[in-house]
Write an enzyme that holds these catalytic residues in place. Structure first.
Site, PDB file in Angstrom:
ATOM      1  N   GLU A 207      -6.426   9.384  -6.152  1.00 21.43           N
ATOM      2  CA  GLU A 207      -7.571   8.498  -5.914  1.00 21.43           C
ATOM      3  C   GLU A 207      -8.848   9.245  -5.584  1.00 21.43           C
ATOM      4  OE1 GLU A 207      -8.804   4.561  -3.292  1.00 21.43           O
ATOM      5  OE2 GLU A 207      -7.140   5.813  -2.653  1.00 21.43           O
TER       6      GLU A 207
ATOM      7  N   ASP B  11      -3.981   6.352  -2.055  1.00 20.58           N
ATOM      8  CA  ASP B  11      -4.162   4.994  -2.565  1.00 20.58           C
ATOM      9  C   ASP B  11      -3.090   4.101  -1.943  1.00 20.58           C
ATOM     10  OD1 ASP B  11      -5.047   2.846  -3.967  1.00 20.58           O
ATOM     11  OD2 ASP B  11      -4.262   3.477  -5.904  1.00 20.58           O
TER      12      ASP B  11
ATOM     13  N   LYS C 228      -7.288  11.711  -0.580  1.00 20.99           N
ATOM     14  CA  LYS C 228      -7.473  10.288  -0.295  1.00 20.99           C
ATOM     15  C   LYS C 228      -6.308   9.526  -0.921  1.00 20.99           C
ATOM     16  CE  LYS C 228     -11.024   6.676  -0.492  1.00 20.99           C
ATOM     17  NZ  LYS C 228     -10.132   5.565  -0.837  1.00 20.99           N
TER      18      LYS C 228
END
Length: 326
Positions: free
Chosen positions: A171, A29, A27
């Protein structure tokens, strides 16, 4: 140029899904953008989640393949620790001046991490399963058509990736069902996101002046933020850390004052559930601006959704999404 699609959204989760039916990605950021190229054109159109044209802000990214393609991805930039960090992109994401954008591209270079393929050579791929879209995307990588962008790796072991990304300070992860179709604009459980740091996109409902400033010289010192719910905007707390200098001035320019509190609360409470100590001296504003907030301490998710934010800090303005998107 055909109408742009809206990005598919992931549902928050608390553990990586298990089994061969799932695949897992890092994921990032950054800022979610859809990219659309056309046959014979050197520039790619970049569009935010709410349909705004962001192409001028990212000249080093808007040079995609000269063929008909629509992709989904995240624009990232690295902080001093070498990690993707949304805060590094804040000055760039609001800029639309070509000269400034060119200078930003040299000083704060961005990378487009493309993780999905929605259309290719006139063929819409949203009804194809994720596994098929990924296979076609990888063929584009092998052919060199996506040489100006990056396609991040996928992983079969979600628990391993979740642990490693936590150790590396990333993240979090996103888990995707291999059979999932792409549902434009929908939040679906076929995609599950797990974040290590708790970040929240919240709506500004008021501001308080900086201590020591009065009258016409009042400077913005804190934001009162809330979470949209079916019952209205629920108060979540006061955010003062991270606001100052040009950030505060930028926020002040965007806020539109209103005589009444926009927060939802008991009828007997004219300030909509805002505690008296927070409501005192507050300038109420129309609930139009979305900001990104980071919380610290233990049980931050529970603290955010069931009560008040704990030690919140302001991260940035989210002009890529609107209150209704929350």
């Amino acid at each position: 140029m055909p109408p742009m699609l809206r990005p598919m959204l992931a549902t928050p989760g608390d553990h990586p899904p298990l089994g061969d039916a799932w695949v897992h990605e890092v994921k990032w950021d950054g800022i979610r953008l859809l990219g659309a190229s056309e046959e014979g054109r050197t520039q790619t159109r970049l569009v935010t989640r709410n349909g705004n044209d962001a192409t001028p802000a990212w000249p080093e990214i808007a040079t995609g393949p000269e063929r008909d393609v629509v992709v989904d991805g995240e624009v990232i930039a690295l902080n001093d620790a070498g990690l993707p960090d949304f805060r590094v992109l804040m000055d760039r994401m609001h800029n639309r001046d070509a000269r400034r954008a060119a200078r930003f591209a040299e000083r704060i270079p961005a990378t487009y991490m493309v993780f999905d393929l929605l259309r290719l050579d006139g063929r819409l791929l949203v009804e194809e399963p994720w596994a098929e879209r990924r296979k076609i995307l990888e063929r584009l990588v092998e052919s060199g058509d996506l040489s100006s962008w990056q396609v991040p790796q996928t992983y079969d072991d979600g628990q391993m990736l979740h642990a490693v990304t936590r150790e590396q300070g990333l993240e979090g992860i996103v888990s995707k069902r291999r059979s999932s179709r792409y549902r434009p604009g929908e939040r679906t459980k076929d995609w599950v996101k797990l974040a290590h740091r708790y970040r929240a996109s919240l709506v500004v409902g008021g501001w308080r002046p900086e201590v020591g400033t009065e009258g016409g010289t009042e400077r913005l010192g804190a934001l009162l933020v809330g979470q949209p719910t079916p019952d209205g905007l629920v108060y979540r707390g006061r955010v003062g850390s991270g606001i100052g200098g040009k950030r505060g001035r930028r926020l002040a320019e965007l806020l539109r004052e209103t005589p009444r509190s926009p927060f939802a609360g008991p009828d007997v409470d004219r300030d909509g559930g805002v505690p008296p100590e927070d409501a005192r001296g507050t300038h109420w504003v129309e609930p139009l601006l979305v900001v990104e907030v980071e919380t610290h301490g233990s049980a931050v998710a529970a603290a955010t959704y069931k009560g008040r934010l704990r030690q919140p800090s302001f991260i940035g303005i989210r002009d890529d999404i609107e209150p209704k998107d929350l």
